[in-house]
Motif scaffolding. Structure first.
Motif, short mmCIF file in Angstrom:
data_model
loop_
_atom_site.label_atom_id
_atom_site.label_comp_id
_atom_site.label_asym_id
_atom_site.label_seq_id
_atom_site.Cartn_x
_atom_site.Cartn_y
_atom_site.Cartn_z
N CYS A 115 0.84 -1.21 0.00
CA CYS A 115 0.00 0.00 0.00
C CYS A 115 0.86 1.25 0.00
O CYS A 115 1.93 1.29 0.63
N ASP A 116 0.41 2.27 -0.69
CA ASP A 116 1.12 3.54 -0.72
C ASP A 116 0.81 4.38 0.51
O ASP A 116 1.59 5.25 0.89
N GLY A 117 -0.35 4.13 1.11
CA GLY A 117 -0.75 4.89 2.28
C GLY A 117 -1.84 4.17 3.03
O GLY A 117 -2.34 3.13 2.61
N VAL A 118 -2.20 4.75 4.16
CA VAL A 118 -3.30 4.22 4.97
C VAL A 118 -4.06 5.40 5.54
O VAL A 118 -3.47 6.42 5.91
N THR A 119 -5.37 5.27 5.57
CA THR A 119 -6.24 6.31 6.13
C THR A 119 -6.91 5.75 7.37
O THR A 119 -7.51 4.67 7.33
N VAL A 120 -6.79 6.45 8.47
CA VAL A 120 -7.32 5.97 9.75
C VAL A 120 -8.41 6.92 10.24
O VAL A 120 -8.47 8.09 9.85
N LEU A 121 -9.27 6.39 11.09
CA LEU A 121 -10.38 7.14 11.66
C LEU A 121 -11.33 7.66 10.58
O LEU A 121 -11.88 8.75 10.68
N GLY A 122 -11.51 6.83 9.55
CA GLY A 122 -12.53 7.13 8.56
C GLY A 122 -13.89 6.68 9.06
O GLY A 122 -14.06 6.30 10.23
N ILE A 123 -14.87 6.67 8.19
CA ILE A 123 -16.23 6.31 8.58
C ILE A 123 -16.28 4.90 9.17
O ILE A 123 -16.95 4.66 10.19
N LEU A 124 -15.55 3.95 8.55
CA LEU A 124 -15.54 2.60 9.08
C LEU A 124 -14.43 2.38 10.10
O LEU A 124 -14.17 1.25 10.52
N GLY A 125 -13.77 3.46 10.52
CA GLY A 125 -12.79 3.39 11.60
C GLY A 125 -13.43 3.58 12.96
O GLY A 125 -12.73 3.65 13.97
N GLU A 126 -14.77 3.69 13.00
CA GLU A 126 -15.54 3.83 14.24
C GLU A 126 -15.11 5.06 15.05
O GLU A 126 -15.19 5.07 16.28
N ALA A 127 -14.68 6.09 14.35
CA ALA A 127 -14.19 7.30 15.03
C ALA A 127 -15.21 7.91 16.00
O ALA A 127 -14.83 8.37 17.08
N PRO A 128 -16.51 7.95 15.66
CA PRO A 128 -17.46 8.56 16.59
C PRO A 128 -17.57 7.83 17.94
O PRO A 128 -18.10 8.38 18.89
N LYS A 129 -17.07 6.60 18.00
CA LYS A 129 -17.14 5.83 19.24
C LYS A 129 -15.92 6.07 20.14
O LYS A 129 -15.83 5.51 21.23
N LEU A 130 -15.00 6.90 19.67
CA LEU A 130 -13.79 7.21 20.43
C LEU A 130 -13.91 8.59 21.05
O LEU A 130 -14.46 9.51 20.45
N ASP A 131 -13.36 8.74 22.25
CA ASP A 131 -13.28 10.10 22.79
C ASP A 131 -12.05 10.78 22.19
O ASP A 131 -11.27 10.15 21.45
N ALA A 132 -11.85 12.04 22.49
CA ALA A 132 -10.79 12.82 21.83
C ALA A 132 -9.41 12.23 22.10
O ALA A 132 -8.57 12.13 21.20
N ALA A 133 -9.18 11.80 23.34
CA ALA A 133 -7.87 11.25 23.69
C ALA A 133 -7.63 9.93 22.98
O ALA A 133 -6.51 9.64 22.51
N GLU A 134 -8.67 9.12 22.87
CA GLU A 134 -8.53 7.83 22.18
C GLU A 134 -8.28 8.03 20.69
O GLU A 134 -7.48 7.32 20.09
N ALA A 135 -8.98 8.98 20.08
CA ALA A 135 -8.78 9.25 18.66
C ALA A 135 -7.32 9.65 18.40
O ALA A 135 -6.69 9.18 17.44
N GLU A 136 -6.79 10.50 19.26
CA GLU A 136 -5.39 10.89 19.11
C GLU A 136 -4.47 9.69 19.32
O GLU A 136 -3.48 9.51 18.60
N GLN A 137 -4.79 8.85 20.30
CA GLN A 137 -3.99 7.65 20.57
C GLN A 137 -3.92 6.74 19.36
O GLN A 137 -2.85 6.27 18.97
N VAL A 138 -5.08 6.50 18.74
CA VAL A 138 -5.13 5.63 17.56
C VAL A 138 -4.37 6.24 16.40
O VAL A 138 -3.55 5.58 15.73
N ALA A 139 -4.60 7.52 16.14
CA ALA A 139 -3.95 8.19 15.01
C ALA A 139 -2.43 8.16 15.16
O ALA A 139 -1.70 7.79 14.23
N VAL A 140 -1.96 8.53 16.32
CA VAL A 140 -0.51 8.60 16.55
C VAL A 140 0.13 7.22 16.47
O VAL A 140 1.23 7.05 15.95
N ARG A 141 -0.59 6.20 16.95
CA ARG A 141 -0.06 4.84 16.90
C ARG A 141 0.17 4.39 15.45
O ARG A 141 1.22 3.84 15.10
N PHE A 142 -0.81 4.64 14.60
CA PHE A 142 -0.66 4.30 13.18
C PHE A 142 0.48 5.10 12.55
O PHE A 142 1.31 4.55 11.81
N VAL A 143 0.51 6.39 12.82
CA VAL A 143 1.52 7.25 12.21
C VAL A 143 2.92 6.81 12.62
O VAL A 143 3.83 6.70 11.78
#
Length: 317
Positions: free
Chosen positions: A41-69
């Motif tokens: 893959c050339d890239g990856v997109t996280v916390l999209g619609i099927l990434g269940e982003a609305p079910k995460l609080d702000a801290a969790e969303a940052e945790q997930v994003a940073v972990r992937f990055v």
């Protein structure tokens, strides 16, 4: 490296892995990231619609994003930062870019109805994240109920220099791609990367209409990579033959409401994520559905041996 309008290829849409009890599964995030890189893959997109982003609080969303990055070595990472308010959007965009993300993705809130409302919203969103943050415009009317005409997309892109990519997910949408490419030809639209989602349902023809690649979460990103490559090489029949073999599973995975459960089930069977669990509320795949997916996998495997998961049937530990 930041995202540019020259981006192309396959960007996988990553699900967010959870343990059975709903906790974020960081080890599965690592395996998932490694898998996407290993298959090309050339890239990856996280916390999209099927990434269940609305079910995460702000801290969790940052945790997930940073972990992937932080885990990605060769891929560009795009972070979905869509939020009801711009303060949350701005905060996640900053944290993601500070960690090394290539850009962010913004979807319209479902309340937008008129062209002026749509154009005004994205102007404010672009101002909120800042002029130095490249962003992706997500056009997915089937789920978001906001309809972008090609002229509105052109206006948004021309008004916001940091909008470098369109995630095209309209259906029917082939004529929209052709219209946008004609805007490029007549000089009324600056360069813009177009990657296509919607489960990959029309990727074969989307590539022929001028798309630059795929951005979706089908559980076999190898198929997306191959169709993009074969299309660019002009091997039309080969691209369609391989795509057609996967199409029944792509269709099954794209069912509204049930699709993410199917996708996670297949990724678990592949040994990439430890659990197919979604954070509640979420659909649960039934034994009958599992049997249907297993049957579809056996059908795909007759043409594409990568779908033969007999040796990968145990969940990752």
């Amino acid at each position: 490296m930041k995202l540019t309008a020259e981006a192309k290829g396959t960007f996988a849409i990553a699900p967010t892995p959870f343990h059975d009890d709903g906790r974020i599964d960081e080890r599965s995030i690592d395996r998932l990231t490694d898998f996407y890189e290993e298959v090309g893959c050339d890239g990856v997109t996280v916390l999209g619609i099927l990434g269940e982003a609305p079910k995460l609080d702000a801290a969790e969303a940052e945790q997930v994003a940073v972990r992937f990055v932080k885990r990605a070595k060769t891929m560009q990472v795009i972070v979905g930062v869509s939020a009801p308010g711009f303060a949350t959007m701005r905060s996640l965009a900053k944290a993601s870019m500070d960690a090394g993300a290539a850009g962010v993705m913004i979807a319209p809130p479902p309340s937008l109805r008129t062209d002026d409302q749509i154009i005004g919203y994205f102007k404010q969103a672009a101002e909120a994240i800042g002029p130095d943050v490249p962003w992706v415009l997500q056009d997915y009317p089937l789920t978001l109920s906001v309809v972008f005409t090609p002229a509105v997309i052109r206006k948004i892109v021309m008004d916001n220099a940091n909008c470098v990519m369109l995630k095209h997910e309209d259906w029917p949408g082939l004529e929209k791609i052709s219209t946008l490419r004609n805007f490029h030809k007549d000089g009324s639209l600056r360069p813009l990367s177009i990657l296509c989602g919607n489960g990959g349902l029309f990727l074969d023809f989307e590539m022929e209409r001028g798309a630059d690649g795929a951005m979706t979460g089908y559980a076999f990103p190898e198929l997306l990579i191959d169709v993009v490559r074969l299309s660019k090489e002009g091997k039309r029949d080969a691209a369609h033959d391989l795509f057609d073999a996967h199409l029944p599973l792509i269709r099954y995975e794209q069912q509204p409401g049930a699709g993410l459960a199917v996708r996670k089930y297949v990724l678990q069977k592949r040994g990439i994520i430890a659990s197919s669990a979604q954070r509640k509320p979420g659909a649960v795949i039934t034994p009958a559905a599992k049997a249907e997916v297993d049957y579809l996998l056996s059908r795909v495997a007759k043409v594409d041996k990568r779908a033969n998961l007999q040796l990968q049937s145990s969940a990752a530990g």
